[in-house]
Motif scaffolding. Structure first.
Motif, PDB file in Angstrom:
ATOM      1  N   ALA A  17      44.160  10.948 -55.411  1.00 45.65           N
ATOM      2  CA  ALA A  17      44.397  11.878 -54.305  1.00 45.65           C
ATOM      3  C   ALA A  17      43.351  11.694 -53.210  1.00 45.65           C
ATOM      4  CB  ALA A  17      44.381  13.316 -54.818  1.00 45.65           C
ATOM      5  N   ILE A  20      44.084   8.467 -51.197  1.00 40.72           N
ATOM      6  CA  ILE A  20      45.270   8.644 -50.350  1.00 40.72           C
ATOM      7  C   ILE A  20      44.954   9.553 -49.160  1.00 40.72           C
ATOM      8  CG2 ILE A  20      47.587   9.664 -50.264  1.00 40.72           C
ATOM      9  CD1 ILE A  20      47.950   8.627 -53.159  1.00 40.72           C
ATOM     10  N   LEU A  21      44.291  10.666 -49.419  1.00 42.87           N
ATOM     11  CA  LEU A  21      43.965  11.588 -48.326  1.00 42.87           C
ATOM     12  C   LEU A  21      42.976  10.986 -47.336  1.00 42.87           C
ATOM     13  CD1 LEU A  21      43.656  14.911 -50.344  1.00 42.87           C
ATOM     14  CD2 LEU A  21      45.453  14.322 -48.712  1.00 42.87           C
ATOM     15  N   PRO A  25      45.721   9.836 -43.761  1.00 37.68           N
ATOM     16  CA  PRO A  25      45.891  11.228 -43.322  1.00 37.68           C
ATOM     17  C   PRO A  25      47.109  11.432 -42.430  1.00 37.68           C
ATOM     18  CG  PRO A  25      44.092  10.207 -42.126  1.00 37.68           C
ATOM     19  CD  PRO A  25      44.514   9.242 -43.200  1.00 37.68           C
ATOM     20  N   GLU A  27      49.974   9.793 -42.470  1.00 36.30           N
ATOM     21  CA  GLU A  27      51.188   9.739 -43.290  1.00 36.30           C
ATOM     22  C   GLU A  27      51.357  11.023 -44.101  1.00 36.30           C
ATOM     23  OE1 GLU A  27      48.942   7.375 -42.968  1.00 36.30           O
ATOM     24  OE2 GLU A  27      50.009   5.576 -42.337  1.00 36.30           O
ATOM     25  N   ILE A  28      50.261  11.542 -44.637  1.00 33.34           N
ATOM     26  CA  ILE A  28      50.312  12.788 -45.404  1.00 33.34           C
ATOM     27  C   ILE A  28      50.753  13.941 -44.506  1.00 33.34           C
ATOM     28  CG2 ILE A  28      48.910  14.477 -46.667  1.00 33.34           C
ATOM     29  CD1 ILE A  28      49.443  11.909 -48.235  1.00 33.34           C
ATOM     30  N   TYR A  31      54.460  13.582 -43.660  1.00 32.03           N
ATOM     31  CA  TYR A  31      55.289  13.911 -44.826  1.00 32.03           C
ATOM     32  C   TYR A  31      55.387  15.422 -45.006  1.00 32.03           C
ATOM     33  CZ  TYR A  31      56.829  14.435 -49.640  1.00 32.03           C
ATOM     34  OH  TYR A  31      57.512  14.809 -50.762  1.00 32.03           O
ATOM     35  N   SER A  32      54.275  16.109 -44.720  1.00 35.01           N
ATOM     36  CA  SER A  32      54.271  17.562 -44.895  1.00 35.01           C
ATOM     37  C   SER A  32      54.913  18.292 -43.722  1.00 35.01           C
ATOM     38  CB  SER A  32      52.840  18.066 -45.097  1.00 35.01           C
ATOM     39  OG  SER A  32      52.076  17.828 -43.938  1.00 35.01           O
ATOM     40  N   GLU A  41      43.585  15.480 -38.878  1.00 37.43           N
ATOM     41  CA  GLU A  41      43.370  14.227 -39.621  1.00 37.43           C
ATOM     42  C   GLU A  41      41.959  14.187 -40.204  1.00 37.43           C
ATOM     43  OE1 GLU A  41      44.318  10.635 -37.500  1.00 37.43           O
ATOM     44  OE2 GLU A  41      46.145  11.537 -36.693  1.00 37.43           O
ATOM     45  N   VAL A  44      41.784  16.456 -43.256  1.00 32.02           N
ATOM     46  CA  VAL A  44      42.427  15.830 -44.415  1.00 32.02           C
ATOM     47  C   VAL A  44      41.507  14.761 -45.015  1.00 32.02           C
ATOM     48  CG1 VAL A  44      44.369  14.377 -45.140  1.00 32.02           C
ATOM     49  CG2 VAL A  44      44.778  16.354 -43.681  1.00 32.02           C
ATOM     50  N   GLN A  45      40.841  13.989 -44.167  1.00 35.24           N
ATOM     51  CA  GLN A  45      39.913  12.975 -44.656  1.00 35.24           C
ATOM     52  C   GLN A  45      38.702  13.607 -45.349  1.00 35.24           C
ATOM     53  OE1 GLN A  45      39.422  10.753 -40.971  1.00 35.24           O
ATOM     54  NE2 GLN A  45      40.470   9.002 -41.914  1.00 35.24           N
ATOM     55  N   GLY A  48      39.818  14.619 -48.684  1.00 31.08           N
ATOM     56  CA  GLY A  48      39.913  13.406 -49.498  1.00 31.08           C
ATOM     57  C   GLY A  48      38.565  12.976 -50.032  1.00 31.08           C
TER      58      GLY A  48
END
Length: 137
Positions: A17, A20-21, A25, A27-28, A31-32, A41, A44-45, A48
């Motif tokens: 996880a 990926i995060l 960021p 793409e995540i 997707y959400s 972003e 999210v990083q 991560g």
């Protein structure tokens, strides 16, 4: 309970996880269904990086004696993290039935980890004492 398996599986899950995060960021967020901004972003990083750091902590302690009073701060940190996120995910799934299937899977995973770390937290580690006084797991 096999704490080595628990620590290894949580380390791999959190590490995956975290990677990926950290590296995906945009793409995540897409997707959400969220609009990607530079600040979001970055957040999210940062999350991560936290996941990856927690993963490394679990990986490095996987071979140690865990349970009861042994490595208690690590067990409490894991239990707290997994329990709080599990409750948030369960609440989200119960109130918003249209959430992606990935959220449901995350909810189940987090609940399993929360129960497992809660069990380890309140039980003494299982070990066999051999004649030389060394602890064998």
């Amino acid at each position: 309970m096999n704490t080595k398996l628990l620590m290894t599986s949580s380390a791999v899950t959190l590490g995956l996880a975290g990677v990926i995060l950290t590296f995906m960021p945009e793409e995540i967020l897409s997707y959400s269904g969220m609009e990607a901004s530079k600040l979001l972003e970055l957040m999210v990083q940062i999350v991560g990086a936290l996941y990856f750091g927690f993963s490394m902590l679990n990986w490095m302690t996987k071979s140690g004696l865990i349970g009861g009073i042994y490595n208690r701060p690590i067990v409490i940190a894991n239990f707290t993290h997994f329990f709080i996120v599990a409750m948030a995910l369960i609440k989200a799934v119960m109130t918003h039935s249209g959430l992606p299937f990935a959220i449901w899977i995350m909810g189940v995973l987090y609940t399993i980890f929360a129960i497992s770390f809660g069990t380890v937290l309140f039980r003494n580690p299982t070990s066999k004492i051999i004649n030389t006084g060394q602890i064998k797991l």
